[in-house]
Design a protein around this motif. Structure first.
Motif, short mmCIF file in Angstrom:
data_model
loop_
_atom_site.label_atom_id
_atom_site.label_comp_id
_atom_site.label_asym_id
_atom_site.label_seq_id
_atom_site.Cartn_x
_atom_site.Cartn_y
_atom_site.Cartn_z
N THR A 99 81.88 45.18 -10.43
CA THR A 99 82.20 46.67 -10.94
C THR A 99 82.73 46.11 -12.55
N PRO A 100 82.46 47.10 -13.22
CA PRO A 100 83.10 47.05 -14.85
C PRO A 100 84.42 47.61 -14.77
N PHE A 101 84.88 47.18 -16.21
CA PHE A 101 86.35 47.37 -16.59
C PHE A 101 86.23 49.20 -16.78
N LYS A 121 84.27 42.74 -6.04
CA LYS A 121 84.63 42.00 -7.04
C LYS A 121 84.94 43.03 -8.34
N GLU A 127 87.74 41.74 -14.14
CA GLU A 127 88.83 41.12 -14.38
C GLU A 127 89.87 41.76 -15.20
N VAL A 130 77.36 47.13 -11.50
CA VAL A 130 77.54 47.96 -12.67
C VAL A 130 78.08 47.44 -13.64
N GLY A 131 77.35 47.28 -14.79
CA GLY A 131 78.11 46.50 -16.16
C GLY A 131 76.87 46.42 -17.19
N SER A 132 77.29 45.34 -17.84
CA SER A 132 76.28 45.62 -19.33
C SER A 132 74.92 44.94 -18.67
N GLY A 182 72.97 49.08 -15.88
CA GLY A 182 73.46 48.51 -17.22
C GLY A 182 73.90 49.29 -18.09
N CYS A 223 79.64 54.51 -20.01
CA CYS A 223 77.94 54.56 -20.09
C CYS A 223 77.22 55.62 -20.63
N GLU A 227 74.43 48.75 -28.05
CA GLU A 227 75.46 49.77 -27.32
C GLU A 227 76.82 49.16 -27.98
N PHE A 286 73.18 59.03 -9.00
CA PHE A 286 73.51 58.70 -10.24
C PHE A 286 72.68 57.47 -10.83
#
Ligand code: NAD
Length: 500
Positions: free
Chosen positions: A148-150, A174, A177, A225-227, A249, A282, A385, A452
């Motif tokens: 997962t993203p920040f 995960k 970080e 989920v992230g870039s 993304g 996002c 982005e 989603f």
């Protein structure tokens, strides 16, 4: 001294053993406030074995009992809301009200998953043939993982683990970080809510842990989920290893403002959707597309003073701030670089936030609000982005040009149209190749019971997040054909059965 964070495995905090750590910052002050362990492949392997051992007993519990854990989890989230929001803001930088929204949008998916007994009901055909019944069951995958993203450290982990666990899987999370504390707190709360140990594990880490997850034979499904570049990488490597993978993304969300739109409403919408959470969403609107020169001039006239007045502050400054700092110094430098690039490329920087300094927080990762006009599709600031408090305006001469802009962009996460004309709105909704569409709603994030997901380069994989799709993603179908009680008393059949 910076605190040392942990992993969360088998219901307990576990110290990292790889010897590698990442700094976790307070984005408002620029200080390192914690260090997070970065798991090795061996640590990931130990967590997966543990999760695999816990999974069969969890899957064997009836779905109503599993749902009751989530029911209690929701109560605990409400109890600890202030604590969670504070921890979230301290590592992410968003305001406290926005951090609570982050928790609540995750909590709503937990609430939806309380309906698991209904959602997991299979299909049944009575009398599919003489004495034959046919039914399909939804069975868990086994061990699933989420990366997962920040930017939503509470919501997105919950979007992943709540449905996975409700379906009877065990789960390896995960998280990013950059802001790992809230995911660890969520895992603690799940145990307090009655989840058996080992069903939900948090393994902190970076690329090494992600690769270990993608290659691990014990993991059957991965949600990311992230870039976009990492989403594509995770999808390719995970599917090559034979896993079920869904990756969400990046985005570049256009908001079309028609000449007949209520401009005050459109301006309010652009302010919230463009600059909320410092643009680190996002579903942020990053491109405003006024249709017609007159609409554009009137829009900019109303928008610019509002952008200038936005209140930027650390989360500790009370609840009236509009947004806070960016997440890291690298993010700040990247966004500043893109703003400079936009100026070089010839876009008009109507509001210039580059000089913004937060008094008393000079080392914080703040960027002032920026507003560009006369952006064109060839420019980097249009294609990329930005993920910062920067709104670009692309003037369109007609509705068709505006629609084409949204359609030609490589991303297709969200979009919106502001108009008073139902016919235009309807046409836009039908034709635009974007996954989530707002009509006079700037951030059309679907509620928990819908799904989603974007289109085009905003997604790799074929099922959406939360809603009914999540229950499809985290289960596989087993279809049973059964014949009672005649058995084979009429003798074996050697040709394939057909409907005679
Ligand atoms: P990111 O891609 O840098 O990181 C996402 C995850 O991937 C993290 O857990 C990170 O540790 C891991 N990762 C980073 N680099 C990796 C590598 N080289 N190999 C393997 N794993 C790696 O994204 P971010 O900066 O945390 O989040 C912001 C991005 O997420 C934006 O692009 C935003 O649009 C996107 N996002 C998309 C959605 C959606 O649903 N479409 C939702 C939220 C955020």
């Amino acid at each position: 001294m910076a605190r040392e964070l942990t992993h969360f495995i088998d219901g307990a905090h576990v110290k990292g053993t790889s010897g590698r750590f990442a700094d976790v910052y307070n984005p408002a002050t620029g200080e390192v406030q914690a260090k997070v362990p970065l798991a090795s492949a061996a640590e990931v392997d130990a967590a997966v074995r543990n999760a695999a051992a816990a999974q069969p007993a969890w899957a064997a519990q009836n779905p109503q009992r599993r749902a009751r854990v989530l029911l209690e989890f929701v109560r605990l989230l409400h109890r600890d809301m202030d604590k969670l929001a504070e921890a979230l803001s301290r590592e992410h930088g968003k305001t406290i009200p926005d951090a609570k929204g982050d928790v609540i949008r995750g909590l709503e998916v937990a609430e939806y998953c309380i309906g698991a007994p209904q959602l997991l009901k299979g299909e049944y055909t009575d009398g599919a043939g003489p004495g034959i019944d046919m039914y399909s069951m939804r069975q868990p995958l086994g061990v699933a993982a989420g990366i997962t993203p920040f930017n939503f450290p509470a919501m997105i982990p919950m979007w992943k683990f709540c449905p996975a666990i409700a379906c009877g899987n065990s789960f390896i999370l995960k998280p990013s970080e950059r802001d790992p504390s809230v995911p660890l707190m969520l895992a603690e709360l799940m145990i307090e809510a009655g989840l058996p140990k080992g069903v939900l594990n948090v393994v902190n880490g970076d690329k090494e842990a992600v690769d270990a997850i993608l290659d691990h034979e014990g993991i059957s499904g991965v949600g990311f989920v992230g870039s976009t570049s990492i989403a594509h990488y995770v999808y390719s490597r995970g599917t090559a290893a034979g896993k079920r993978v869904q990756c969400f993304g990046g985005a570049k969300n256009h908001m079309i403002v028609m000449p007949d739109a209520d401009l005050d409403q459109a301006v309010d919408a652009l302010i919230g959707a463009g600059y909320g959470a410092a643009g680190e969403r996002c579903m942020a609107i990053s491109v405003a597309v006024p249709v017609g020169e007159e609409t554009a001039d009137r829009l900019m006239e109303k928008l610019a003073p509002r952008v200038e007045k936005l209140k930027i502050a650390p989360y500790t400054d009370g609840n009236d701030a509009d947004f806070g700092p960016l997440v890291t110094r690298e993010a700040q430098a990247r966004v500043m670089g893109l703003i400079n690039k936009g100026v070089e490329e010839g876009a008009k920087l109507v509001v210039d936030g580059r000089g913004f300094k937060m008094q008393g927080y000079e080392n914080g990762f703040f960027v002032g609000a920026c507003l560009f006009d006369h952006v064109t599709p060839e420019m980097d600031i249009y294609k990329t982005e930005i993920f910062g408090p920067v709104l670009s305006t692309v003037r369109a001469d007609s509705y068709e040009t505006a629609l084409k802009l949204a359609m030609d962009h490589e991303y297709g996460n969200g979009t919106a149209i502001f108009t008073r004309d139902g016919d235009t709105a309807r046409d836009f909704v039908n034709r635009v190749n974007v996954g989530m569409v707002g009509v006079n709603v700037p951030i059309p994030v679907p509620l928990a019971y819908h799904t989603f997901g974007g289109w085009k380069k905003s997604v790799f994989g074929d099922l959406n997040q939360h809603g009914p799709d999540a229950f499809r993603f985290y289960t596989r179908t087993k279809t049973v054909t059964s014949r009672w009680p005649s058995g084979i008393k009429e003798g074996a059949e050697f040709s394939i059965p057909t409907m005679k």
